[in-house]
Design an enzyme around this catalytic site. Structure first.
Site, PDB file in Angstrom:
ATOM      1  N   GLU A 156      35.252  33.729  29.717  1.00 38.21           N
ATOM      2  CA  GLU A 156      35.801  33.286  28.424  1.00 38.21           C
ATOM      3  C   GLU A 156      34.998  32.114  27.845  1.00 38.21           C
ATOM      4  O   GLU A 156      35.480  31.416  26.942  1.00 38.21           O
ATOM      5  CB  GLU A 156      37.281  32.888  28.573  1.00 38.21           C
ATOM      6  CG  GLU A 156      38.191  33.943  29.151  1.00 38.21           C
ATOM      7  CD  GLU A 156      38.307  35.235  28.331  1.00 38.21           C
ATOM      8  OE1 GLU A 156      37.684  35.336  27.258  1.00 38.21           O
ATOM      9  OE2 GLU A 156      39.017  36.143  28.789  1.00 38.21           O
ATOM     10  N   HIS A 185      42.603  27.495  29.405  1.00 32.34           N
ATOM     11  CA  HIS A 185      43.193  28.821  29.184  1.00 32.34           C
ATOM     12  C   HIS A 185      43.993  29.185  30.424  1.00 32.34           C
ATOM     13  O   HIS A 185      43.515  29.008  31.545  1.00 32.34           O
ATOM     14  CB  HIS A 185      42.091  29.863  28.941  1.00 32.34           C
ATOM     15  CG  HIS A 185      42.574  31.275  29.060  1.00 32.34           C
ATOM     16  ND1 HIS A 185      43.558  31.805  28.265  1.00 32.34           N
ATOM     17  CD2 HIS A 185      42.217  32.269  29.918  1.00 32.34           C
ATOM     18  CE1 HIS A 185      43.781  33.056  28.607  1.00 32.34           C
ATOM     19  NE2 HIS A 185      42.987  33.367  29.616  1.00 32.34           N
ATOM     20  N   HIS A 189      47.548  31.875  31.959  1.00 35.06           N
ATOM     21  CA  HIS A 189      48.448  33.005  31.718  1.00 35.06           C
ATOM     22  C   HIS A 189      49.896  32.533  31.866  1.00 35.06           C
ATOM     23  O   HIS A 189      50.640  33.051  32.711  1.00 35.06           O
ATOM     24  CB  HIS A 189      48.117  34.142  32.681  1.00 35.06           C
ATOM     25  CG  HIS A 189      46.698  34.644  32.559  1.00 35.06           C
ATOM     26  ND1 HIS A 189      46.113  35.468  33.491  1.00 35.06           N
ATOM     27  CD2 HIS A 189      45.758  34.441  31.595  1.00 35.06           C
ATOM     28  CE1 HIS A 189      44.856  35.748  33.104  1.00 35.06           C
ATOM     29  NE2 HIS A 189      44.622  35.123  31.967  1.00 35.06           N
ATOM     30  N   GLU A 204      61.783  18.147  22.308  1.00 33.05           N
ATOM     31  CA  GLU A 204      60.446  17.527  22.357  1.00 33.05           C
ATOM     32  C   GLU A 204      59.359  18.333  21.637  1.00 33.05           C
ATOM     33  O   GLU A 204      58.298  17.801  21.327  1.00 33.05           O
ATOM     34  CB  GLU A 204      60.032  17.277  23.811  1.00 33.05           C
ATOM     35  CG  GLU A 204      59.855  18.558  24.592  1.00 33.05           C
ATOM     36  CD  GLU A 204      59.169  18.355  25.946  1.00 33.05           C
ATOM     37  OE1 GLU A 204      59.313  19.252  26.782  1.00 33.05           O
ATOM     38  OE2 GLU A 204      58.512  17.334  26.147  1.00 33.05           O
ATOM     39  N   HIS A 239      48.624  38.148  26.896  1.00 29.34           N
ATOM     40  CA  HIS A 239      47.567  37.676  27.784  1.00 29.34           C
ATOM     41  C   HIS A 239      47.800  36.226  28.236  1.00 29.34           C
ATOM     42  O   HIS A 239      47.913  35.958  29.423  1.00 29.34           O
ATOM     43  CB  HIS A 239      46.202  37.823  27.087  1.00 29.34           C
ATOM     44  CG  HIS A 239      45.041  37.415  27.927  1.00 29.34           C
ATOM     45  ND1 HIS A 239      43.835  38.065  27.921  1.00 29.34           N
ATOM     46  CD2 HIS A 239      44.881  36.393  28.811  1.00 29.34           C
ATOM     47  CE1 HIS A 239      43.001  37.481  28.772  1.00 29.34           C
ATOM     48  NE2 HIS A 239      43.623  36.458  29.322  1.00 29.34           N
TER      49      HIS A 239
HETATM   50  P1  13P Z   1      37.356  34.434  34.466  1.00 27.81           P
HETATM   51  O1  13P Z   1      37.594  34.707  35.921  1.00 27.81           O
HETATM   52  O2  13P Z   1      36.077  35.012  33.956  1.00 27.81           O
HETATM   53  O3  13P Z   1      37.486  32.944  34.159  1.00 27.81           O
HETATM   54  O4  13P Z   1      38.496  35.180  33.637  1.00 27.81           O
HETATM   55  C1  13P Z   1      39.850  34.905  33.865  1.00 27.81           C
HETATM   56  C2  13P Z   1      40.682  35.139  32.659  1.00 27.81           C
HETATM   57  O5  13P Z   1      41.746  34.552  32.540  1.00 27.81           O
HETATM   58  C3  13P Z   1      40.206  36.085  31.618  1.00 27.81           C
HETATM   59  O6  13P Z   1      40.908  35.895  30.425  1.00 27.81           O
HETATM   60 ZN    ZN Z   2      42.928  35.132  30.760  1.00 28.68          ZN
END
Ligand code: 13P
Ligand code: ZN
Length: 272
Positions: A117, A140, A142, A170, A211
């Site tokens: 990413e 980033h 999940h 908050e 995602h």
């Molecule tokens: P990477 O292992 O390349 O960092 O990817 C993980 C991910 O969350 C893809 O969106």
């Molecule tokens: Zn991801």
């Protein structure tokens, strides 16, 4: 003699936050990635900045970041493992003068490379630095309930943000500027990177439907704090959404909150 880079405060910070995020249950397997802009003054005591271990091609134009240093999680690496083995799971890279290559100064010891990413991270850094020179971090992850919410809630940014604001007091204080939302897209490429950065012109937080989420900030604490606040609100939403709602925080109250804390809600997003 060079010191052990693993002991550098910025490496320790990344080790701690990846372990923490793993424990939150947000970063299964290799899920999630972090990039953290470092200054030469921070890195120089730990590394010889003239020693390039390897040159890694970038698949996009990162030239606005030429010369800048970042610590970045490796692609395919598990957050669970970072703290025990930073040298294989993390890398310190410098964007080459042409913006098309990355100079590896430390890490990715097993031949690895930065997160898939990276286009979304670097394009976000470019945009956020343009808005705020103190910007440094992109995370980033999940985040479970944020992802869940993208299945059952409108993805219209105003609607999505308003629901989050209503879930805990908050939220208005932490992200008065709201949350950007992208529809499902293929990940790990420059297209989603460009779309993410476009949203980052207006938002510090961008949700990728089905995602995860991107958060940004001056520090790891700030970027993480934004994400955990959104995730908390999303968790409350998924806990209550199937029950009869008897009361909520009204728009007039959100306005009182914003005034009291001296923040400005995104224009037109409150019905007051
Ligand atoms: P990477 O292992 O390349 O960092 O990817 C993980 C991910 O969350 C893809 O969106
Ligand atoms: Zn991801």
């Amino acid at each position: 003699m060079e010191k052990n880079v693993c002991k550098a405060p910025f490496v320790q910070e990344v080790c701690k936050i990846t372990a923490n995020m793993y424990r939150m249950g947000w970063d299964e397997r290799n899920g999630g990635n972090i990039s953290y802009l470092l200054t030469e003054a921070e890195v120089a005591p730990w590394l010889d900045l003239s020693k390039v271990i390897r040159v890694i091609p970038a698949d996009f134009d990162a030239s606005p970041l030429a010369g800048k240093l970042f610590i970045v999680t490796g692609t395919g690496k598990y957050f669970k493992n970072v703290a025990d083995d930073p040298e294989n799971n993390l890398g310190i890279i410098r964007v080459a003068a042409d913006g098309r290559n990355l100079e590896l100064l430390w890490g990715y010891a097993d031949g690895g490379r930065p997160t898939s990413e990276l286009p979304a991270h670097f394009r976000t850094h470019i945009v956020r630095l343009g808005r705020d020179p103190a910007h440094r971090v992109v995370i980033h992850t999940h985040a479970t309930n944020v992802v869940a919410m993208t299945f059952v809630h409108s993805l219209v940014e105003r609607d999505f943000t308003r629901t989050l604001w209503q879930m805990c007091t908050e939220c208005m204080v932490v992200f008065p500027d709201g949350v950007g939302v992208l529809p499902w897209m293929l990940c790990g490429n420059d297209e989603i990177g460009i779309a993410t950065a476009e949203k980052m012109k207006e938002f510090r937080l961008v949700v990728w439907a089905h995602h995860g989420i991107f958060g940004t900030g001056h520090s790891i604490d700030e970027a993480f704090g934004l994400i955990e606040t959104v995730e908390k609100a999303a968790e409350i939403y998924v806990k209550i959404m199937h029950m009869p709602i008897l009361q909520t925080i009204r728009d007039e109250e959100l306005k009182i909150l914003a005034d009291a804390f001296g923040v400005t809600p995104r224009a037109g997003w409150l019905n007051v």
